[in-house]
Design a protein around this motif. Sequence first.
Motif, PDB file in Angstrom:
ATOM      1  N   VAL A 163       0.857  -1.183   0.000  1.00 50.35           N
ATOM      2  CA  VAL A 163       0.000   0.000   0.000  1.00 50.35           C
ATOM      3  C   VAL A 163       0.893   1.233   0.000  1.00 50.35           C
ATOM      4  O   VAL A 163       1.750   1.391   0.867  1.00 50.35           O
ATOM      5  CB  VAL A 163      -0.948   0.010   1.221  1.00 50.35           C
ATOM      6  N   VAL A 164       0.715   2.103  -0.997  1.00 46.58           N
ATOM      7  CA  VAL A 164       1.560   3.289  -1.127  1.00 46.58           C
ATOM      8  C   VAL A 164       0.795   4.581  -0.843  1.00 46.58           C
ATOM      9  O   VAL A 164       1.408   5.623  -0.651  1.00 46.58           O
ATOM     10  CB  VAL A 164       2.210   3.381  -2.526  1.00 46.58           C
ATOM     11  N   SER A 165      -0.548   4.515  -0.817  1.00 42.54           N
ATOM     12  CA  SER A 165      -1.340   5.716  -0.583  1.00 42.54           C
ATOM     13  C   SER A 165      -2.719   5.322  -0.082  1.00 42.54           C
ATOM     14  O   SER A 165      -3.269   4.286  -0.466  1.00 42.54           O
ATOM     15  CB  SER A 165      -1.467   6.513  -1.891  1.00 42.54           C
ATOM     16  N   PHE A 166      -3.272   6.178   0.781  1.00 39.04           N
ATOM     17  CA  PHE A 166      -4.633   5.989   1.273  1.00 39.04           C
ATOM     18  C   PHE A 166      -5.287   7.352   1.332  1.00 39.04           C
ATOM     19  O   PHE A 166      -4.685   8.315   1.800  1.00 39.04           O
ATOM     20  CB  PHE A 166      -4.626   5.347   2.673  1.00 39.04           C
ATOM     21  N   SER A 167      -6.498   7.439   0.837  1.00 36.46           N
ATOM     22  CA  SER A 167      -7.203   8.722   0.884  1.00 36.46           C
ATOM     23  C   SER A 167      -8.696   8.483   1.040  1.00 36.46           C
ATOM     24  O   SER A 167      -9.187   7.373   0.859  1.00 36.46           O
ATOM     25  CB  SER A 167      -6.919   9.543  -0.376  1.00 36.46           C
ATOM     26  N   ARG A 168      -9.401   9.533   1.354  1.00 37.94           N
ATOM     27  CA  ARG A 168     -10.861   9.507   1.410  1.00 37.94           C
ATOM     28  C   ARG A 168     -11.362  10.515   0.402  1.00 37.94           C
ATOM     29  O   ARG A 168     -10.939  11.658   0.402  1.00 37.94           O
ATOM     30  CB  ARG A 168     -11.356   9.884   2.805  1.00 37.94           C
ATOM     31  N   GLY A 169     -12.208  10.058  -0.487  1.00 38.65           N
ATOM     32  CA  GLY A 169     -12.749  10.967  -1.483  1.00 38.65           C
ATOM     33  C   GLY A 169     -12.228  10.697  -2.868  1.00 38.65           C
ATOM     34  O   GLY A 169     -11.473   9.759  -3.094  1.00 38.65           O
ATOM     35  N   ASP A 172      -3.534  11.389  -5.119  1.00 43.12           N
ATOM     36  CA  ASP A 172      -2.330  12.164  -5.418  1.00 43.12           C
ATOM     37  C   ASP A 172      -1.104  11.269  -5.275  1.00 43.12           C
ATOM     38  O   ASP A 172      -0.714  10.900  -4.171  1.00 43.12           O
ATOM     39  CB  ASP A 172      -2.226  13.362  -4.490  1.00 43.12           C
ATOM     40  N   LEU A 173      -0.508  10.927  -6.415  1.00 47.82           N
ATOM     41  CA  LEU A 173       0.697  10.092  -6.427  1.00 47.82           C
ATOM     42  C   LEU A 173       1.910  10.867  -6.942  1.00 47.82           C
ATOM     43  O   LEU A 173       2.872  10.262  -7.419  1.00 47.82           O
ATOM     44  CB  LEU A 173       0.469   8.848  -7.301  1.00 47.82           C
ATOM     45  N   THR A 174       1.874  12.182  -6.842  1.00 44.69           N
ATOM     46  CA  THR A 174       2.976  12.988  -7.379  1.00 44.69           C
ATOM     47  C   THR A 174       4.303  12.682  -6.704  1.00 44.69           C
ATOM     48  O   THR A 174       5.354  12.860  -7.313  1.00 44.69           O
ATOM     49  CB  THR A 174       2.673  14.497  -7.274  1.00 44.69           C
ATOM     50  N   GLU A 175       4.277  12.211  -5.471  1.00 47.27           N
ATOM     51  CA  GLU A 175       5.513  11.897  -4.742  1.00 47.27           C
ATOM     52  C   GLU A 175       5.962  10.454  -4.956  1.00 47.27           C
ATOM     53  O   GLU A 175       6.997  10.050  -4.431  1.00 47.27           O
ATOM     54  CB  GLU A 175       5.301  12.127  -3.239  1.00 47.27           C
ATOM     55  N   LYS A 176       5.195   9.680  -5.716  1.00 45.58           N
ATOM     56  CA  LYS A 176       5.508   8.257  -5.927  1.00 45.58           C
ATOM     57  C   LYS A 176       6.225   8.060  -7.252  1.00 45.58           C
ATOM     58  O   LYS A 176       6.072   8.841  -8.180  1.00 45.58           O
ATOM     59  CB  LYS A 176       4.216   7.421  -5.911  1.00 45.58           C
ATOM     60  N   GLY A 193       4.994   4.367 -12.667  1.00 43.66           N
ATOM     61  CA  GLY A 193       4.706   2.940 -12.758  1.00 43.66           C
ATOM     62  C   GLY A 193       3.227   2.654 -12.754  1.00 43.66           C
ATOM     63  O   GLY A 193       2.389   3.546 -12.881  1.00 43.66           O
ATOM     64  N   ILE A 194       2.907   1.381 -12.595  1.00 46.34           N
ATOM     65  CA  ILE A 194       1.523   0.906 -12.578  1.00 46.34           C
ATOM     66  C   ILE A 194       1.113   0.649 -11.139  1.00 46.34           C
ATOM     67  O   ILE A 194       1.855   0.038 -10.365  1.00 46.34           O
ATOM     68  CB  ILE A 194       1.393  -0.379 -13.412  1.00 46.34           C
ATOM     69  N   TYR A 195      -0.081   1.101 -10.797  1.00 40.56           N
ATOM     70  CA  TYR A 195      -0.637   0.936  -9.460  1.00 40.56           C
ATOM     71  C   TYR A 195      -2.063   0.421  -9.573  1.00 40.56           C
ATOM     72  O   TYR A 195      -2.681   0.494 -10.645  1.00 40.56           O
ATOM     73  CB  TYR A 195      -0.648   2.279  -8.715  1.00 40.56           C
ATOM     74  N   PHE A 196      -2.591  -0.073  -8.462  1.00 40.91           N
ATOM     75  CA  PHE A 196      -3.982  -0.509  -8.410  1.00 40.91           C
ATOM     76  C   PHE A 196      -4.712   0.279  -7.328  1.00 40.91           C
ATOM     77  O   PHE A 196      -4.244   0.357  -6.188  1.00 40.91           O
ATOM     78  CB  PHE A 196      -4.076  -2.010  -8.130  1.00 40.91           C
ATOM     79  N   ALA A 197      -5.838   0.867  -7.699  1.00 43.15           N
ATOM     80  CA  ALA A 197      -6.654   1.634  -6.763  1.00 43.15           C
ATOM     81  C   ALA A 197      -7.844   0.781  -6.334  1.00 43.15           C
ATOM     82  O   ALA A 197      -8.625   0.326  -7.169  1.00 43.15           O
ATOM     83  CB  ALA A 197      -7.148   2.923  -7.414  1.00 43.15           C
ATOM     84  N   LYS A 198      -7.956   0.543  -5.034  1.00 42.71           N
ATOM     85  CA  LYS A 198      -9.094  -0.177  -4.460  1.00 42.71           C
ATOM     86  C   LYS A 198     -10.047   0.878  -3.930  1.00 42.71           C
ATOM     87  O   LYS A 198      -9.726   1.591  -2.974  1.00 42.71           O
ATOM     88  CB  LYS A 198      -8.593  -1.101  -3.350  1.00 42.71           C
ATOM     89  N   ILE A 199     -11.203   0.995  -4.561  1.00 41.23           N
ATOM     90  CA  ILE A 199     -12.133   2.093  -4.302  1.00 41.23           C
ATOM     91  C   ILE A 199     -13.396   1.558  -3.645  1.00 41.23           C
ATOM     92  O   ILE A 199     -14.038   0.637  -4.177  1.00 41.23           O
ATOM     93  CB  ILE A 199     -12.510   2.783  -5.635  1.00 41.23           C
ATOM     94  N   LYS A 200     -13.756   2.138  -2.504  1.00 40.52           N
ATOM     95  CA  LYS A 200     -15.020   1.804  -1.856  1.00 40.52           C
ATOM     96  C   LYS A 200     -16.017   2.896  -2.214  1.00 40.52           C
ATOM     97  O   LYS A 200     -15.776   4.072  -1.952  1.00 40.52           O
ATOM     98  CB  LYS A 200     -14.842   1.709  -0.348  1.00 40.52           C
ATOM     99  N   ALA A 201     -17.123   2.483  -2.840  1.00 46.02           N
ATOM    100  CA  ALA A 201     -18.125   3.449  -3.276  1.00 46.02           C
ATOM    101  C   ALA A 201     -19.500   2.799  -3.263  1.00 46.02           C
ATOM    102  O   ALA A 201     -19.687   1.724  -3.843  1.00 46.02           O
ATOM    103  CB  ALA A 201     -17.805   3.965  -4.673  1.00 46.02           C
TER     104      ALA A 201
END
Length: 66
Positions: free
Chosen positions: A29-35, A39-43, A46-54
């Motif tokens: 896990v490289v980032s966690f946010s609400r909403g 923002d991955l500007t500091e990462k 590459g390729i990432y996967f976003a797990k979204i609860k909605a």
Amino acid sequence: IYPNPSSGVFTILGDDIGDVEVSSLSGNVVSFSRGPVIDLTEKPKGIYFAKIKAGGEVFVRKIIRN
């Protein structure tokens, strides 16, 4: 999720966007946010996967940071 690919800031379209957890290809896990904004500007690029609860559901989407 747009723009995708992006230089680091992504926006999730949809209703009732809750927690968003972003993982690297290796599963770390490289980032966690609400909403709806990721923002991955500091990462690294590459390729990432976003797990979204909605809306009571969970979605996983591939995002590319270039």
